[in-house]
Design an enzyme around this catalytic site. Structure first.
Site: not given
Length: 395
Positions: A183, A211, A242
């Protein structure tokens, strides 16, 4: 509480401020989107949210959330095995399994909890976990809770990973743990190489794909799809917070016996309230959107390529890659904070990252692209970076 102790903490906080390591928090007064409003009333371009697909305030999700509150209420007030399971919890687990290509899925209140409840539940003192050096803090903390032997290999270094697997060859079970995407750097893990070594040394593979899921791979299923190893990764953890709407919640996905054992023994699952019904129901709608159109995913990748190309042409030092995480490398913590604060005055919301979030002397401004950004947002940000970069001698 001892005043001496409080004085000690106050001094440590002052030291953080002096060295540029103090983080602080800015207050946002609008919805999470490309153009946000902060506490002083300013409108700024948000270049550091995990809102990859721009879904945090998508109209269809807001509608689904409102309907879910009317139907299911606000909270469950219980853990799953007592009276905290609704039909949408089971439906979301089923849909995530289908999307990821796994047999079963278990929901957690966050991916941090998913990672925290994984390793100690599955591994014992006769086992080994081999972890990438740049893994997320939640993986590191989860590994600390288990009694397995611990090995750490250099980031994405297959030669070093193989050496650690050789060192662990006498262990009963071996689990390789890695982020799918690291990340702080936007680097995609070499899952093909990891899976090859896992098969060679009879090890299992676990990835945290927080991610990646939603926008990496041909259909956005994650790094295992990107590397064409969908049937070779044993355990996937991830977040709903996310790309998948940005609210909260996490999950672990994999073989049915693994997930069933986690339901029986994973402490963060057993002792935490069930995921809020509004998050569960709305996340199902997110999967509906992802499975019917790749438009947002394409726009995200186009935005990433455009921003990266222009920043490189200006002379900024970027970590190479293709991920929407695009770190602008500065090295010095004070410089990173100063640049971030100055960019805010230019209408660009970014944050300086420094130790302990990243290693010493690798301070940076981590920019993150979103499908919510238009070219006008990106051009404004690029021009601001050029202006401040020149003023501070970065370019």
């Amino acid at each position: 509480m001892s005043q001496v102790f409080l004085n000690y903490l106050a001094q440590e906080i002052e030291n953080l401020k002096h060295t540029g390591l103090y983080k602080g928090e800015r207050v946002i007064t609008s919805q999470q989107q490309a153009d946000i409003t902060i506490a002083d009333g300013s409108h700024v371009i948000n270049l550091c949210a995990n809102n990859y697909l721009g879904l945090s305030n998508h109209p269809e999700l807001l509608k689904a959330a409102k309907e879910a509150i009317d139907q299911y209420g606000f909270g469950m007030s219980s853990v799953r095995f007592i009276c905290g399971t609704q039909s949408d919890h089971k439906e979301l687990e089923k849909r995530l399994s289908e999307f990821l290509g796994t047999e079963d899925t278990i929901l957690y209140s966050s991916c941090f909890d998913a990672n925290g409840g994984l390793f100690e539940t599955l591994l014992g003192p006769n086992d080994a976990v081999i972890s990438d050096a740049l893994n997320h803090a939640s993986i590191i903390d989860g590994i600390r809770l288990c009694k397995a032997l611990r090995f750490r290999y250099n980031n994405n270094d297959m030669h070093d990973l193989e050496q650690k697997l050789i060192e662990a060859e006498d262990c009963r079970y071996k689990l390789i743990a890695t982020d799918g995407v690291f990340s702080m750097d936007g680097i995609i893990a070499n899952l093909s190489g990891i899976c090859d070594l896992a098969e060679k040394y009879d090890a299992m593979v676990m990835i945290d794909d927080s991610h990646a899921v939603g926008f990496i791979g041909e259909n956005g299923r994650g790094t295992h799809e990107y590397h064409h190893v969908m049937n070779r990764v044993d355990i996937i953890t991830g977040t709903l917070g996310k790309a998948l709407g940005g609210a909260s919640g996490g999950y672990t996905s994999g073989k049915k016996p693994v997930i069933e054992w986690l339901r029986e023994r994973s402490r963060p699952y057993l002792f935490s309230n069930a995921l809020a019904p509004v998050v569960t129901a709305t996340s199902i709608k997110v999967l509906d959107l992802l499975e019917t159109s790749h438009e947002l995913m394409k726009k995200l990748h186009d935005n990433s390529a455009y921003f990266r190309k222009n920043m490189l042409q200006l002379g900024f030092k970027l970590i190479p890659g293709e991920h929407p995480i695009i770190p602008v490398m500065l090295g010095d913590a004070k410089l990173a904070k100063t640049m971030a604060d100055t960019l805010l005055k230019e209408g660009v919301y970014v944050v300086g990252f420094s130790y302990p979030v990243v290693p010493h002397n690798q301070a940076r401004i981590r920019t993150q692209m979103s499908a919510g950004h238009e070219k006008t947002h990106l051009d404004h940000a690029i021009n601001a970076f050029a202006k401040i970069g020149n003023q501070l001698g970065v370019i």
